[in-house]
Design a protein around this motif. Structure first.
Motif, PDB file in Angstrom:
ATOM      1  N   LEU A 199       0.877  -1.169   0.170  1.00  0.00           N
ATOM      2  CA  LEU A 199      -0.105  -0.020   0.036  1.00  0.00           C
ATOM      3  C   LEU A 199       1.012   1.349   0.184  1.00  0.00           C
ATOM      4  O   LEU A 199       0.345   2.341   0.735  1.00  0.00           O
ATOM      5  N   LEU A 200       1.825   1.231  -0.856  1.00  0.00           N
ATOM      6  CA  LEU A 200       2.624   2.551  -0.936  1.00  0.00           C
ATOM      7  C   LEU A 200       1.794   3.342  -2.004  1.00  0.00           C
ATOM      8  O   LEU A 200       1.652   3.035  -3.060  1.00  0.00           O
ATOM      9  N   THR A 218       2.227   0.555  -4.734  1.00  0.00           N
ATOM     10  CA  THR A 218       2.095  -0.901  -4.644  1.00  0.00           C
ATOM     11  C   THR A 218       0.464  -1.156  -4.071  1.00  0.00           C
ATOM     12  O   THR A 218      -0.029  -0.286  -3.611  1.00  0.00           O
ATOM     13  N   ASP A 219       0.296  -2.272  -4.192  1.00  0.00           N
ATOM     14  CA  ASP A 219      -0.955  -2.882  -3.846  1.00  0.00           C
ATOM     15  C   ASP A 219      -0.936  -3.540  -2.448  1.00  0.00           C
ATOM     16  O   ASP A 219       0.021  -3.249  -1.752  1.00  0.00           O
ATOM     17  N   ARG A 220      -1.896  -4.208  -1.963  1.00  0.00           N
ATOM     18  CA  ARG A 220      -2.157  -4.572  -0.705  1.00  0.00           C
ATOM     19  C   ARG A 220      -0.952  -5.738  -0.338  1.00  0.00           C
ATOM     20  O   ARG A 220      -0.563  -5.949   0.754  1.00  0.00           O
ATOM     21  N   LEU A 221      -0.377  -6.607  -1.429  1.00  0.00           N
ATOM     22  CA  LEU A 221       0.463  -7.492  -1.150  1.00  0.00           C
ATOM     23  C   LEU A 221       2.014  -6.854  -1.555  1.00  0.00           C
ATOM     24  O   LEU A 221       2.961  -7.554  -1.366  1.00  0.00           O
ATOM     25  N   ILE A 264      -8.626  -4.371 -10.353  1.00  0.00           N
ATOM     26  CA  ILE A 264      -9.872  -3.621  -9.975  1.00  0.00           C
ATOM     27  C   ILE A 264     -10.656  -4.429  -8.750  1.00  0.00           C
ATOM     28  O   ILE A 264     -10.938  -3.925  -7.881  1.00  0.00           O
ATOM     29  N   ALA A 265     -10.541  -5.896  -8.960  1.00  0.00           N
ATOM     30  CA  ALA A 265     -11.249  -6.503  -7.817  1.00  0.00           C
ATOM     31  C   ALA A 265     -10.446  -6.431  -6.573  1.00  0.00           C
ATOM     32  O   ALA A 265     -10.881  -6.300  -5.398  1.00  0.00           O
ATOM     33  N   GLU A 266      -9.114  -6.731  -6.795  1.00  0.00           N
ATOM     34  CA  GLU A 266      -8.083  -6.507  -5.650  1.00  0.00           C
ATOM     35  C   GLU A 266      -8.357  -5.178  -4.986  1.00  0.00           C
ATOM     36  O   GLU A 266      -8.048  -5.179  -3.785  1.00  0.00           O
ATOM     37  N   GLY A 267      -8.489  -4.187  -5.728  1.00  0.00           N
ATOM     38  CA  GLY A 267      -8.629  -2.806  -4.852  1.00  0.00           C
ATOM     39  C   GLY A 267     -10.009  -2.496  -4.155  1.00  0.00           C
ATOM     40  O   GLY A 267     -10.217  -1.708  -3.376  1.00  0.00           O
ATOM     41  N   ARG A 268     -10.731  -3.320  -4.484  1.00  0.00           N
ATOM     42  CA  ARG A 268     -12.395  -3.067  -3.584  1.00  0.00           C
ATOM     43  C   ARG A 268     -12.177  -3.118  -2.217  1.00  0.00           C
ATOM     44  O   ARG A 268     -12.955  -2.592  -1.690  1.00  0.00           O
ATOM     45  N   SER A 269     -11.367  -3.876  -1.743  1.00  0.00           N
ATOM     46  CA  SER A 269     -11.603  -4.094  -0.154  1.00  0.00           C
ATOM     47  C   SER A 269     -10.672  -2.950   0.248  1.00  0.00           C
ATOM     48  O   SER A 269     -11.018  -2.728   1.645  1.00  0.00           O
ATOM     49  N   VAL A 270      -9.944  -1.952  -0.169  1.00  0.00           N
ATOM     50  CA  VAL A 270      -9.134  -0.887   0.228  1.00  0.00           C
ATOM     51  C   VAL A 270      -9.656   0.389  -0.493  1.00  0.00           C
ATOM     52  O   VAL A 270      -8.938   1.122  -0.528  1.00  0.00           O
ATOM     53  N   LEU A 271     -10.875   0.253  -0.940  1.00  0.00           N
ATOM     54  CA  LEU A 271     -11.388   1.259  -1.731  1.00  0.00           C
ATOM     55  C   LEU A 271     -11.307   2.697  -1.268  1.00  0.00           C
ATOM     56  O   LEU A 271     -10.951   3.792  -1.609  1.00  0.00           O
ATOM     57  N   ARG A 272     -11.619   2.666   0.055  1.00  0.00           N
ATOM     58  CA  ARG A 272     -11.660   3.984   0.834  1.00  0.00           C
ATOM     59  C   ARG A 272     -10.346   4.610   1.290  1.00  0.00           C
ATOM     60  O   ARG A 272      -9.966   5.855   1.137  1.00  0.00           O
ATOM     61  N   SER A 273      -9.270   3.438   1.652  1.00  0.00           N
ATOM     62  CA  SER A 273      -7.839   4.013   1.789  1.00  0.00           C
ATOM     63  C   SER A 273      -7.047   4.219   0.840  1.00  0.00           C
ATOM     64  O   SER A 273      -6.044   4.917   0.660  1.00  0.00           O
ATOM     65  N   ALA A 274      -7.312   3.378  -0.445  1.00  0.00           N
ATOM     66  CA  ALA A 274      -6.278   3.267  -1.558  1.00  0.00           C
ATOM     67  C   ALA A 274      -7.003   3.307  -2.633  1.00  0.00           C
ATOM     68  O   ALA A 274      -6.919   2.002  -3.521  1.00  0.00           O
ATOM     69  N   ALA A 275      -7.670   4.289  -3.084  1.00  0.00           N
ATOM     70  CA  ALA A 275      -8.628   4.242  -4.033  1.00  0.00           C
ATOM     71  C   ALA A 275      -7.801   3.867  -5.367  1.00  0.00           C
ATOM     72  O   ALA A 275      -8.358   3.601  -6.390  1.00  0.00           O
ATOM     73  N   TYR A 276      -6.759   4.320  -5.315  1.00  0.00           N
ATOM     74  CA  TYR A 276      -5.884   4.215  -6.694  1.00  0.00           C
ATOM     75  C   TYR A 276      -5.560   3.104  -7.101  1.00  0.00           C
ATOM     76  O   TYR A 276      -5.646   2.567  -8.375  1.00  0.00           O
TER      77      TYR A 276
END
Length: 277
Positions: free
Chosen positions: A46-47, A59-62, A230-242
């Motif tokens: 989550l950079l 970066t993403d959640r992983l 896009i699916a990967e980012g759903r769970s952190v849409l509020r904090s990491a919408a990018y």
């Protein structure tokens, strides 16, 4: 003036072609821009974008590089879209040619098959096919093609029915030209331009369908796709919408580019058809 110059003379064609060239270059240069597996963990999770020169888009959640996912996703989207459109066009043109040229009971039988495929929404057909057969890139391509071939088939048939009554086709019959030779030398070249204009729309639909399947977890899990991002980012849409916005924007720009290119190509081929007439 060549067709390419006339395509570039239209605003839609010029902008659409420019977008597609940029995407194609990005996809082809992906191993140079981001060597290695785009799905590997490359850094801190989550950079945010533009905070680390090594990860321009974050970066993403992983901890996977978002930029790498985007450019490798471009390769996937364009490859699947072009392969599915090519497969759908080949099948559709063959069926449409057979139906229009043969006529009679062959025409009726083939058109009923076309009607059956047109009744069912293409995405639902692809969803059912992938769910039944299994997840892999060739299966996804085939599933999308099965949902897209009916429109080229119907358009090809309509073109063939109009062209086969022309004087030059009658002349070819009179001089004893074989029916297969008439079909492929006299009819097919004149029937193709409107069908080719439709192919760009099929590419756009194939890209969207592939993204939707990946979003639902029915894409190839071993390659980077925009839908899975896009699916990967759903769970952190509020904090990491990018994480969802960036691949969603890439998907929208790609479909827009294909649509604009289709509009420009349609004008060029339409003008050619008008002059030929």
């Amino acid at each position: 003036m060549s067709r390419l110059r006339r395509l570039l003379s239209t605003p839609e064609g010029m902008i659409g072609l420019a977008i597609l060239i940029v995407l194609l270059l990005a996809g082809l240069s992906a191993p140079i821009i981001s060597p290695g597996d785009p799905l590997r963990i490359a850094g801190r999770a989550l950079l945010p974008p533009f905070t680390d020169p090594g990860f321009p888009l974050g970066t993403d959640r992983l901890g996977r590089d978002v930029l790498a996912g985007l450019i490798y996703g471009a390769r996937t989207s364009l490859a699947v879209g072009l392969a599915a459109a090519f497969s759908a066009m080949i099948l559709g043109v063959c069926v449409g040619m057979a139906a229009g040229f043969a006529g009679g009971i062959v025409d009726e039988a083939l058109m009923r098959v076309v009607d059956a495929f047109q009744i069912m929404p293409g995405f639902l057909l692809a969803l059912a096919f992938v769910s039944t057969i299994g997840v892999s890139t060739p299966v996804v391509v085939l599933a999308i093609a099965l949902g897209a071939w009916a429109d080229p088939a119907r358009l090809t048939r309509a073109q063939v029915l109009a062209i086969r009554e022309q004087d030059y086709v009658a002349s070819a019959r009179v001089i004893g030209m074989h029916p297969v030779e008439i079909a492929f030398r006299e009819i097919l070249p004149n029937a193709l331009p409107p069908v080719l204009a439709l192919s760009a729309t099929i590419v756009a639909g194939a890209i969207l369908t592939e993204a939707a399947l990946s979003f639902l977890g029915l894409g190839n899990p071993n390659i980077a796709t925009w839908g899975s991002m896009i699916a990967e980012g759903r769970s952190v849409l509020r904090s990491a919408a990018y994480l969802s916005v960036l691949p969603g924007a890439a998907l929208a720009v790609t479909v827009l580019g294909v649509h604009l290119f289709s509009e420009g190509l349609g004008k060029v081929l339409g003008n050619d058809g008008g002059r030929a007439a």
